[in-house]
Design an enzyme around this catalytic site. Structure first.
Site, PDB file in Angstrom:
ATOM      1  N   GLU A 241       8.126  10.630   4.992  1.00  8.75           N
ATOM      2  CA  GLU A 241       6.832  10.548   5.688  1.00  8.75           C
ATOM      3  C   GLU A 241       6.146   9.310   5.136  1.00  8.75           C
ATOM      4  O   GLU A 241       5.632   9.331   4.013  1.00  8.75           O
ATOM      5  CB  GLU A 241       5.979  11.790   5.378  1.00  8.75           C
ATOM      6  CG  GLU A 241       6.572  13.090   5.873  1.00  8.75           C
ATOM      7  CD  GLU A 241       6.407  13.257   7.365  1.00  8.75           C
ATOM      8  OE1 GLU A 241       5.428  12.746   7.931  1.00  8.75           O
ATOM      9  OE2 GLU A 241       7.282  13.889   7.980  1.00  8.75           O
ATOM     10  N   CYS A 275      -2.685   8.187   5.890  1.00  7.41           N
ATOM     11  CA  CYS A 275      -1.510   7.564   6.525  1.00  7.41           C
ATOM     12  C   CYS A 275      -1.780   7.319   7.995  1.00  7.41           C
ATOM     13  O   CYS A 275      -1.487   6.261   8.520  1.00  7.41           O
ATOM     14  CB  CYS A 275      -0.275   8.422   6.316  1.00  7.41           C
ATOM     15  SG  CYS A 275      -0.514  10.149   6.745  1.00  7.41           S
TER      16      CYS A 275
HETATM   17  P1  NAD Z   1       4.187   4.975  -3.195  1.00  7.36           P
HETATM   18  O1  NAD Z   1       5.386   4.854  -2.342  1.00  7.36           O
HETATM   19  O2  NAD Z   1       3.829   3.857  -4.078  1.00  7.36           O
HETATM   20  O3  NAD Z   1       4.291   6.249  -4.149  1.00  7.36           O
HETATM   21  C1  NAD Z   1       4.495   7.539  -3.631  1.00  7.36           C
HETATM   22  C2  NAD Z   1       5.191   8.391  -4.688  1.00  7.36           C
HETATM   23  O4  NAD Z   1       6.489   7.859  -4.931  1.00  7.36           O
HETATM   24  C3  NAD Z   1       4.502   8.425  -6.044  1.00  7.36           C
HETATM   25  O5  NAD Z   1       4.629   9.724  -6.572  1.00  7.36           O
HETATM   26  C4  NAD Z   1       5.302   7.431  -6.865  1.00  7.36           C
HETATM   27  O6  NAD Z   1       5.270   7.673  -8.244  1.00  7.36           O
HETATM   28  C5  NAD Z   1       6.683   7.671  -6.318  1.00  7.36           C
HETATM   29  N1  NAD Z   1       7.611   6.545  -6.468  1.00  7.36           N
HETATM   30  C6  NAD Z   1       7.332   5.226  -6.588  1.00  7.36           C
HETATM   31  N2  NAD Z   1       8.471   4.509  -6.677  1.00  7.36           N
HETATM   32  C7  NAD Z   1       9.492   5.401  -6.612  1.00  7.36           C
HETATM   33  C8  NAD Z   1      10.907   5.286  -6.623  1.00  7.36           C
HETATM   34  N3  NAD Z   1      11.504   4.097  -6.740  1.00  7.36           N
HETATM   35  N4  NAD Z   1      11.658   6.406  -6.506  1.00  7.36           N
HETATM   36  C9  NAD Z   1      11.068   7.616  -6.361  1.00  7.36           C
HETATM   37  N5  NAD Z   1       9.722   7.789  -6.353  1.00  7.36           N
HETATM   38  C10 NAD Z   1       8.940   6.696  -6.468  1.00  7.36           C
HETATM   39  O7  NAD Z   1       3.006   5.344  -2.179  1.00  7.36           O
HETATM   40  P2  NAD Z   1       1.461   5.494  -2.532  1.00  7.36           P
HETATM   41  O8  NAD Z   1       0.894   4.142  -2.703  1.00  7.36           O
HETATM   42  O9  NAD Z   1       1.285   6.525  -3.587  1.00  7.36           O
HETATM   43  O10 NAD Z   1       0.913   6.150  -1.177  1.00  7.36           O
HETATM   44  C11 NAD Z   1       0.367   5.436  -0.140  1.00  7.36           C
HETATM   45  C12 NAD Z   1       1.338   5.367   1.010  1.00  7.36           C
HETATM   46  O11 NAD Z   1       1.718   6.683   1.420  1.00  7.36           O
HETATM   47  C13 NAD Z   1       0.732   4.731   2.239  1.00  7.36           C
HETATM   48  O12 NAD Z   1       1.660   3.839   2.801  1.00  7.36           O
HETATM   49  C14 NAD Z   1       0.500   5.907   3.172  1.00  7.36           C
HETATM   50  O13 NAD Z   1       0.451   5.564   4.534  1.00  7.36           O
HETATM   51  C15 NAD Z   1       1.660   6.769   2.839  1.00  7.36           C
HETATM   52  N6  NAD Z   1       1.404   8.158   3.270  1.00  7.36           N
HETATM   53  C16 NAD Z   1       2.138   8.672   4.318  1.00  7.36           C
HETATM   54  C17 NAD Z   1       1.872   9.962   4.785  1.00  7.36           C
HETATM   55  C18 NAD Z   1       2.645  10.564   5.934  1.00  7.36           C
HETATM   56  O14 NAD Z   1       2.543  11.775   6.140  1.00  7.36           O
HETATM   57  N7  NAD Z   1       3.393   9.798   6.695  1.00  7.36           N
HETATM   58  C19 NAD Z   1       0.863  10.727   4.174  1.00  7.36           C
HETATM   59  C20 NAD Z   1       0.151  10.171   3.127  1.00  7.36           C
HETATM   60  C21 NAD Z   1       0.427   8.876   2.682  1.00  7.36           C
END
Ligand code: NAD
Length: 471
Positions: A241, A275
């Protein structure tokens, strides 16, 4: 309490290292989050693996535990919501809504009956039946913008389907999830639900663990792509997502004053850190000035403040990195000739606040329009031809949500159906029906969360084919 520990195998475990977590409204430390070591990540997965068999075989225990979890979350709504407000920044009344949604989700799955196994043949010779089987250990990884509901939307269906789980919240907002672990410690059998914390390296180690069979991830496109590539070696199942760059189209028959409030919240709820918030607003040329005026008027009187201040309508960005990104996007838009109608700067106060900002004079080719800003800045773009507006809306690698604003519902529906988006609204943006499968097209994701399709992600099918005696 200032130190929040990990839930592994039914016990709360301290860590060798703790990360300080800050209130984005004050930049003051509010607590310390245990950072899971590699050994602790492995221990959590081992515990989930050990708990899997009995859990998978006991649907009644699963339903009861989910119902109890719903009750525990409901009883502790205030404490969880206050922690969300403090670490994420959102006004408390919105955080209370998030926790109520989490309790309702747990309750929904406590009462949920999956579709009955399908019988393909049942006669003297043969029984052929399609059964659902849980996958095993699921890794659930969540972002910082809506920390509890996004985790619970994974936890509840995954556990209901008979999987066990290791959950990891974002390093920016780990405290509410670790509190949830503390509260649910005795609700599920040891090892069924494990909650660990740490940064992307912790997430990566968890996601690549050979015993993890499914990774359910909500977060950025960049991390989603990395997880997708990383899952290939082991052919792990994935639900992604990811981010969005939702377009909203205001048609020439809309009423600017009537829609301004809904448009504003569609773009600025949670300070734009959603998001599927409105991230690009396309307005018919004939309404361009009145829509901008109405949005500027609404944005300019918005009350910014700490999440715990009952007067606050919008909180800060959740972290310095996100504030820096928003500032850089606005600077780049200005360099491309943008007109800043309101906002465009930080208010004079501590914290990662940014004024709600309305911008015009830019279009495709400028990062603020092409990329996901994830902050309180809305670019508004004029169009004269609806086909061209649809083309611009769809000219994006993202496809999470989109909306159409009009006084002619049939016309709105016709335009909405042309938009490349998993969620398409008419005269609203953000509303998600609890039974809806939420997912995006193109870069916005793979698979669905919620609804039947979302539930299906947590099972695999087994075709049971039994030859009857004498056949
Ligand atoms: P991010 O991808 O930086 O981090 C998300 C999670 O992934 C965190 O827990 C982080 O620690 C972990 N993570 C980071 N690198 C990783 C790796 N290499 N392997 C495994 N896990 C890892 O995202 P963010 O900045 O925390 O969130 C914002 C983003 O999330 C925005 O792009 C937003 O649109 C998206 N989002 C999408 C939805 C949806 O339902 N589609 C909902 C909410 C947020």
């Amino acid at each position: 309490m200032s130190h929040y520990n990990l839930l592994i195998d039914g016990t709360l475990q301290p860590a060798e290292q703790y990360d300080e977590v800050f209130d984005p409204a004050t930049e003051q430390s509010i607590g310390h989050s245990a950072r899971a070591s590699r050994a602790q990540i492995d221990a959590a997965v081992d515990a989930a693996q050990a708990a899997f068999e009995p859990w998978a075989q006991d649907p009644d225990a699963r339903r009861q535990a989910l119902a109890q979890a719903a009750a525990v979350v409901r009883e502790n709504t205030q404490a969880i919501a206050e922690l969300i407000s403090r670490e994420q920044g959102r006004p408390l009344h919105f955080a209370l809504g998030e926790v109520a949604g989490a309790a309702a989700t747990l309750e929904h799955y406590a009462n949920f009956t999956p579709p009955a196994p399908q019988v393909l043949r049942d006669d003297a010779q043969r029984l052929v039946r399609i059964e659902r089987r849980p996958l095993g250990v699921v890794a659930a990884i969540a972002p910082w913008n809506v920390p509890i509901i996004l985790l619970v939307l994974k936890i509840a269906p995954a556990l209901h389907a008979g999987n066990t789980l290791v959950a990891k919240p974002s390093e920016y907002t780990p405290l509410s999830a670790l509190l949830l672990g503390q509260l649910l410690k005795d609700v599920f059998p040891a090892g069924v639900l494990n909650i660990i914390a740490g940064d992307g390296q912790v997430g990566e180690h968890l996601a690549r663990h050979p015993q993890v069979r499914h990774v359910t991830f909500t977060g950025s496109v960049a991390t989603g792509k990395r997880l997708y590539a990383g899952s290939a070696d082991d052919l792990k199942r994935l639900t992604l997502e990811l981010g969005g760059n939702d377009a909203a189209l205001v048609l020439d028959d809309a009423d600017p004053k009537a829609i301004a409030e809904s448009l504003f919240w569609g773009a600025f709820w949670n300070s734009g850190q959603v998001c599927f918030a409105i991230k690009r607003l396309y307005v018919h040329q004939s309404l361009f000035a009145p829509v901008i005026d109405a949005l500027v008027e609404r944005a300019a009187r918005t009350r910014l403040g700490s999440g715990l201040d009952p007067q606050s309508e919008l909180g800060p960005l959740t972290n310095q990195a996100q504030l820096d990104r928003v500032k850089a996007l606005v600077a780049d838009a200005r360099a491309h000739g943008a007109v800043v109608h309101t906002g465009g700067e930080q208010p004079d106060r501590p914290g990662y606040f940014y004024l709600p900002t309305i911008i015009s004079g830019i279009g495709a080719g400028t990062a603020l329009v092409d990329e996901e800003q994830f902050g309180p800045v809305l670019p508004v773009i004029a169009f004269t031809d609806i086909d061209d507006a649809v083309r611009q809306a769809n000219a994006s690698p993202y496809g999470l949500g989109a909306s159409v604003w009009t006084s002619d519902l049939a016309r709105g529906e016709a335009v909405a159906r042309r938009l490349d988006a998993g969620l398409a609204w008419v005269n609203q943006h953000l509303d998600i029906h609890p039974g809806a499968p939420k997912g995006g097209v193109k870069w916005s994701g793979i698979g669905y969360e919620g609804g039947e399709r979302g539930y299906d992600a947590f099972s695999e099918l087994q075709v049971l084919n039994i030859a009857r005696p004498g056949a």
